[in-house]
Design an enzyme around this catalytic site. Structure first.
Site, PDB file in Angstrom:
ATOM      1  CG  HIS A  47      -2.112  -0.940   1.007  1.00 37.42           C
ATOM      2  ND1 HIS A  47      -2.820  -1.505   2.031  1.00 37.42           N
ATOM      3  CD2 HIS A  47      -2.689  -1.410  -0.130  1.00 37.42           C
ATOM      4  CE1 HIS A  47      -3.768  -2.276   1.547  1.00 37.42           C
ATOM      5  NE2 HIS A  47      -3.698  -2.246   0.233  1.00 37.42           N
ATOM      6  CG  HIS A  80      -2.049  -6.706   1.047  1.00 33.95           C
ATOM      7  ND1 HIS A  80      -1.768  -6.183  -0.190  1.00 33.95           N
ATOM      8  CD2 HIS A  80      -1.727  -5.753   1.932  1.00 33.95           C
ATOM      9  CE1 HIS A  80      -1.295  -4.956  -0.054  1.00 33.95           C
ATOM     10  NE2 HIS A  80      -1.258  -4.668   1.216  1.00 33.95           N
ATOM     11  CB  CYS A 102       4.128 -11.050   3.987  1.00 32.81           C
ATOM     12  SG  CYS A 102       5.359 -11.108   5.318  1.00 32.81           S
ATOM     13  CG  HIS A 130      -6.409  -4.740   5.369  1.00 30.07           C
ATOM     14  ND1 HIS A 130      -5.525  -5.705   4.967  1.00 30.07           N
ATOM     15  CD2 HIS A 130      -5.715  -3.583   5.410  1.00 30.07           C
ATOM     16  CE1 HIS A 130      -4.330  -5.147   4.786  1.00 30.07           C
ATOM     17  NE2 HIS A 130      -4.433  -3.854   5.050  1.00 30.07           N
ATOM     18  CD  GLU A 132      -2.724  -9.612   7.077  1.00 32.93           C
ATOM     19  OE1 GLU A 132      -2.017  -8.589   6.959  1.00 32.93           O
ATOM     20  OE2 GLU A 132      -2.727 -10.319   8.095  1.00 32.93           O
ATOM     21  CB  CYS A 200       3.943  -8.971  11.915  1.00 30.24           C
ATOM     22  SG  CYS A 200       4.968  -7.842  10.961  1.00 30.24           S
ATOM     23  CB  SER A 229      -3.740  -1.697   7.977  1.00 31.82           C
ATOM     24  OG  SER A 229      -4.064  -2.092   9.254  1.00 31.82           O
ATOM     25  CG  ASN A 230       2.103  -0.730   8.373  1.00 34.21           C
ATOM     26  OD1 ASN A 230       3.000   0.069   8.573  1.00 34.21           O
ATOM     27  ND2 ASN A 230       1.866  -1.239   7.157  1.00 34.21           N
ATOM     28  CB  SER A 272       3.887  -0.318   2.443  1.00 26.30           C
ATOM     29  OG  SER A 272       2.907   0.366   3.188  1.00 26.30           O
TER      30      SER A 272
END
Ligand code: SF4
EC number: 1.17.7.4
Length: 314
Positions: A47, A80, A102, A130, A132, A200, A229-230, A272
């Protein structure tokens, strides 16, 4: 004579690219080298608009649906992850696929499959919509219940003795999920879940670095995309620490008014977001005020994920 004091800029450590993002980008780049353009990528590989535009310039074509991919075209699945139905569609069409999911996302898929194979009802902690989450829900056979918050846990109608298990979206950290896991554990007498500490490493490390940085600064800038998101979570963590925090995609989005009365600015970047965009934000600050830049001490990361075999020697 000027008495302007330079603005102190602290860079969070670690910040920016994680091993999963590095691997995903490298898969597209190596595929372009090995097979020649165009290479089709389902969904933004990660993203970040800058990353996507750079790959487009090299010959990648981004699509949302496999139906947009012409017959036989080399196709990459984004970091994702995808649902099994997408894998099956690609196989039915005979598309040569490179999977950039990932490995930590794949690990969550496998955890979910193991729990459902043991007959447990699976609960996924994550954000609706999302990619993922859609991929994970579509990888695990059987129904997956999505919970996003404590209200969703309270609304679950399963009997409390139902054997359940939970898994979590990778961009949620231990801290993000601990209240929901505690509520689930209270709600269900027979519950299992993975060790959330190793879901993660990158998510946890970037969030911990922002918490540490928030003690030193009076403004936080998170470099990242607004659909990341992160990155959004990093901005929220800054805000929760009581520091005005903004998510910006590059230096052009810096609002000079945010700097009024500020002495120290902390900068971090989502997993990202490339470092070139952090540099761009620092340059934008420099155009407004003199700055001194230092990197905060933090956890060193040296994780690397292997490439798919067909690209490893490309
Ligand atoms: S944030 Fe974590 S799970 Fe997501 S791509 Fe990076 S390493 Fe993988």
């Amino acid at each position: 004579m000027s008495d302007v004091r330079p603005l102190e800029v602290f860079l969070a450590q670690p910040r920016g690219f994680c091993a999963g993002v590095v691997r995903a980008i490298e898969i597209v780049e190596r595929a372009l080298e090995k097979y020649g353009p165009p290479v089709y990528v389902r969904h933004e590989i990660v993203h970040n608009k800058y990353v996507v535009e750079s790959l487009k310039a090299k010959g990648a074509i981004f699509v949302e649906e496999l139906s947009e991919v012409p017959p036989k075209a080399v196709t990459v699945f984004s970091a994702h992850g995808v649902a099994r139905s997408i894998e099956e569609e690609a196989a039915a069409r005979g598309l040569p696929v490179l999977n950039a999911t990932c490995p930590l996302v794949t690990k969550v898929h496998n955890q979910g499959k193991r729990y459902t194979a043991k007959g447990r009802t699976l609960i996924l902690i994550g954000h609706a919509g999302h990619p993922e989450v859609e991929g994970t829900m579509g990888q695990v056979p059987g129904p997956v219940l999505l919970v996003q918050n404590l209200d969703d846990v309270a609304a679950l109608t399963l009997p409390s003795d139902t054997p359940v298990a939970y898994i979590t979206q990778t961009t949620l950290s231990v801290d993000d999920t601990k209240d929901i896991i505690a509520a689930l554990s209270k709600r269900f007498s027979d519950i299992q879940g993975p060790d959330t500490r190793d879901i993660c490493y990158a998510t946890q490390n970037r969030q911990s670095a922002v918490r540490a940085m928030s003690k030193l600064v009076d403004l936080i800038l998170v470099v990242g995309a607004n659909n990341s998101s992160n990155s959004n979570r990093l901005r929220e963590i800054g805000t929760e620490a009581g520091i005005p925090s903004y998510l910006i995609s590059d230096g052009s989005e810096l609002n000079p008014e945010w700097l009024a009365g500020k002495k120290a600015v902390g900068i971090t970047a989502g997993a990202s977001a490339p470092e070139v965009l952090v540099d761009d934000v620092i340059e934008a600050l420099r155009r407004i005020v003199p700055v001194t830049v230092s990197v905060l001490p933090g956890r060193e990361e040296n994780i690397e994920f292997v490439l798919p075999a067909e690209l490893a020697t490309a």
